[in-house]
Scaffold this motif. Structure first.
Motif, PDB file in Angstrom:
ATOM      1  N   ALA A 189      18.386  -1.197  17.174  1.00 12.13           N
ATOM      2  CA  ALA A 189      19.574  -1.952  17.560  1.00 12.13           C
ATOM      3  C   ALA A 189      19.219  -3.384  17.935  1.00 12.13           C
ATOM      4  O   ALA A 189      19.945  -4.325  17.582  1.00 12.13           O
ATOM      5  N   LEU A 190      18.105  -3.578  18.632  1.00  8.52           N
ATOM      6  CA  LEU A 190      17.700  -4.933  19.021  1.00  8.52           C
ATOM      7  C   LEU A 190      17.383  -5.788  17.801  1.00  8.52           C
ATOM      8  O   LEU A 190      17.590  -7.006  17.818  1.00  8.52           O
ATOM      9  N   GLU A 191      16.882  -5.169  16.747  1.00  7.90           N
ATOM     10  CA  GLU A 191      16.547  -5.900  15.532  1.00  7.90           C
ATOM     11  C   GLU A 191      17.778  -6.517  14.861  1.00  7.90           C
ATOM     12  O   GLU A 191      17.652  -7.435  14.056  1.00  7.90           O
ATOM     13  N   GLU A 195      23.442 -10.893  19.661  1.00 11.19           N
ATOM     14  CA  GLU A 195      24.906 -10.874  19.621  1.00 11.19           C
ATOM     15  C   GLU A 195      25.411  -9.509  19.170  1.00 11.19           C
ATOM     16  O   GLU A 195      26.340  -8.944  19.776  1.00 11.19           O
ATOM     17  N   ALA A 196      24.827  -8.976  18.118  1.00 12.02           N
ATOM     18  CA  ALA A 196      25.242  -7.662  17.624  1.00 12.02           C
ATOM     19  C   ALA A 196      24.917  -6.570  18.637  1.00 12.02           C
ATOM     20  O   ALA A 196      25.712  -5.645  18.852  1.00 12.02           O
ATOM     21  N   PRO A 201      25.387  -1.915  22.630  1.00 16.68           N
ATOM     22  CA  PRO A 201      24.048  -1.657  23.171  1.00 16.68           C
ATOM     23  C   PRO A 201      23.668  -0.186  23.040  1.00 16.68           C
ATOM     24  O   PRO A 201      24.496   0.700  23.258  1.00 16.68           O
ATOM     25  N   ILE A 202      22.418   0.042  22.682  1.00 13.44           N
ATOM     26  CA  ILE A 202      21.932   1.402  22.456  1.00 13.44           C
ATOM     27  C   ILE A 202      20.742   1.677  23.361  1.00 13.44           C
ATOM     28  O   ILE A 202      19.726   0.974  23.304  1.00 13.44           O
ATOM     29  N   GLY A 203      20.863   2.704  24.178  1.00 12.66           N
ATOM     30  CA  GLY A 203      19.758   3.148  25.017  1.00 12.66           C
ATOM     31  C   GLY A 203      19.533   4.633  24.838  1.00 12.66           C
ATOM     32  O   GLY A 203      19.937   5.222  23.834  1.00 12.66           O
TER      33      GLY A 203
END
Length: 520
Positions: A189-191, A195-196, A201-203
């Motif tokens: 997800a950070l990649e 902004e996206a 946000p994914i944890g």
């Protein structure tokens, strides 16, 4: 007066406590004080007022682990958890976190088969990706200092990351909950870019993101695939409200179930209105931090002069509307390391003598105080008013935007700033804040040989009496070399309605979202 619902009891920390093993669930059980006759129940939507309005959810954007604890423990869980009973740390999302060489390297083992909510493995590679990002100066993380203590991260196998430290850092474990290294996000997800990511946000925490309106409400729903025990409430709605009075009024008017707070006056007002507070009072406190690497405070006499010059009770009352409590000693009386060694002595005559002595050498004490929104202006006014009573000292305001909070001190771009020297575990926090080798987390820049030796010795021994002796030296040296002047107890707490249970306040990243439940 603040009623102490929970006081900090620091258990003796031994060198063997550097070995940390996992405990499932991350502390979901409610305490006996919290449990209604029927016990914890599931269901309902928890409405929360936190002290910070989020600008996003990327862990590098977090100022501190106490600013949005429900939001972040919901999305990301707790990687490391302070244990109130032992004074040690338990693994939340890790399986083990240990050093065998005094902190020169650390082996961190992740849990088998755990994934983020998008299916990405929560593994050693994910730890490396997240913690390497924290060091990137382009991202401006307030946790860059502690992250930069890690020279490199070696992925030993799928589940094991070996941290190679710049210098041996035996206190790393206890620093984890203080900084945003605690929050691990999905590399996939950070990649997609910040902004996206902030839109989704994914944890790997007990809740998943549903929606967020910037400046409005964050909505989270329970993650039934969480690795540990599922959270109690079905959903959480969070709003960030920086103003203390507005948060309390929101709770009283029925707009929220829980309001987070660290302001003494607001706790007093809440109690007067009939609302219970859950408060954790740390050792140490909040106050002024001197930049000991820059003039004028690279001269210990300048620091001593300012410390002697201030009536801290008067200053605290001005900032906290008469409700503040000044920490007189480094450790609370409940701590086994307590010594009756005053942190500061108010002595106007000694202060003026030192100001005059420095001026006679061509070094009048002229400095700026870094002012952030919130209590910053009131603190500056109180500081300036007191120092105006003396000759050969001048303080000016260095106005900064709240977006710079945390970054100013980590980069050393200040003369005098407000900061905390608050801690649960002295072994890790004091070493990280005060040891000369902990340069990336030692924001005051203090480097004192006698202090360093005592901090090292306190970590190395398993003998409680020897630990107490070494922390006595630490307290003596702090009173002498004055890297900090503390004028307010550090409070981490929450005010709740009578339908809220399971609010645990101990240390950083509390209260944890998963453990809170609502009467139905």
């Amino acid at each position: 007066m603040i009623t102490r619902k929970r006081s900090v009891l620091i258990a003796v920390v031994t060198a063997t406590a550097l070995l940390l093993t996992g405990c499932a669930g991350g502390g979901n059980a409610a305490t006996s004080d919290d449990v209604a006759a029927s016990g914890p129940v599931s269901g309902g939507t928890l409405r929360v007022l936190e002290v910070v309005q989020p600008t996003g959810f990327d862990p590098v954007q977090v100022f501190s682990s106490t600013s949005m604890p429900i939001t972040y423990t919901a999305l990301y869980g707790q990687f490391v958890i302070a244990n109130e009973e032992t004074g040690d740390y338990d693994c939340g999302l890790c399986e083990s976190f240990m050093t065998s060489d005094g902190g020169a390297t650390w082996d961190v083992v992740t849990r088998e088969g755990m994934t983020f909510t998008d299916g990405t493995p929560f593994d050693a590679a994910a730890l490396k990706y997240n913690w390497d990002r924290m060091k990137d100066p382009a991202l401006g993380s307030a946790s860059a200092g502690v992250a930069s203590q890690i020279e490199s991260i070696e992925v030993v196998d799928a589940r094991t990351a070996k941290l190679h430290m710049v210098v041996p850092t035996p206190g790393l474990l206890g620093l984890m909950p203080i900084y945003s290294l605690q929050w691990i996000a999905s590399p996939t997800a950070l990649e997609q870019g910040q902004e996206a990511f902030n839109k989704n946000p994914i944890g790997a925490g007990p809740f998943v993101f549903e929606s967020w309106t910037q400046g409005g409400t964050l909505k989270l729903t329970r993650n039934d695939d969480y690795f540990g025990d599922p959270a109690y409430v079905d959903a959480i709605e969070v709003q960030g409200v920086p103003d203390n009075t507005q948060r309390l009024n929101g709770l009283i008017s029925g707009q929220a179930d829980i309001a987070l707070n660290s302001d003494p006056s607001t706790f007093v007002e809440a109690e007067a209105a009939g609302y219970p507070n859950e408060i954790d009072i740390f050792n140490g406190g909040i106050g002024f931090m001197f930049n000991t690497k820059k003039a004028p405070f690279d001269d210990v006499r300048a620091r001593q002069a300012v410390a002697y010059a201030l009536d801290l009770e008067q200053l605290s009352n001005a900032v906290n509307r008469g409700n503040g409590s000044v920490p007189k000693t480094l450790f609370t009386k409940e701590s086994p390391f307590y010594e009756d060694i005053p942190l500061q002595t108010f002595d106007q005559e000694k202060a003026q003598e030192l100001f005059d002595e420095l001026a006679a050498e061509g070094k009048p004490v002229e400095f700026s105080y870094t002012v952030f929104p919130g209590t910053g202006p009131a603190t500056f006014d109180a500081l300036q008013a007191q120092l105006k009573q003396y000759d050969n000292v001048t303080v000016t305001a260095d106005q900064r935007d709240s977006s710079e909070q945390g970054v100013v001190t980590t980069t050393g771009d200040y003369n005098l700033a407000s900061s905390s020297l608050a801690f649960v575990d002295p072994a890790s926090r004091l070493w990280g804040a005060l040891h000369g080798d902990a340069n990336r987390t030692n924001y005051s820049g203090i480097d004192d040989a006698e202090l360093n030796d005592a901090l090292d010795a306190a970590l190395a021994t398993t003998d409680p009496d020897e630990q107490k002796a070494q922390y006595k030296i630490v307290q003596d040296r702090l009173a002498e070399i004055v890297p900090y002047v503390l004028f307010q107890e550090y409070l981490n707490g929450a005010t709740v309605t009578d339908k809220v249970h399971g609010v645990e306040m101990y240390g950083y990243t509390q209260p944890a979202a998963a453990g809170i439940w609502l009467e139905q």
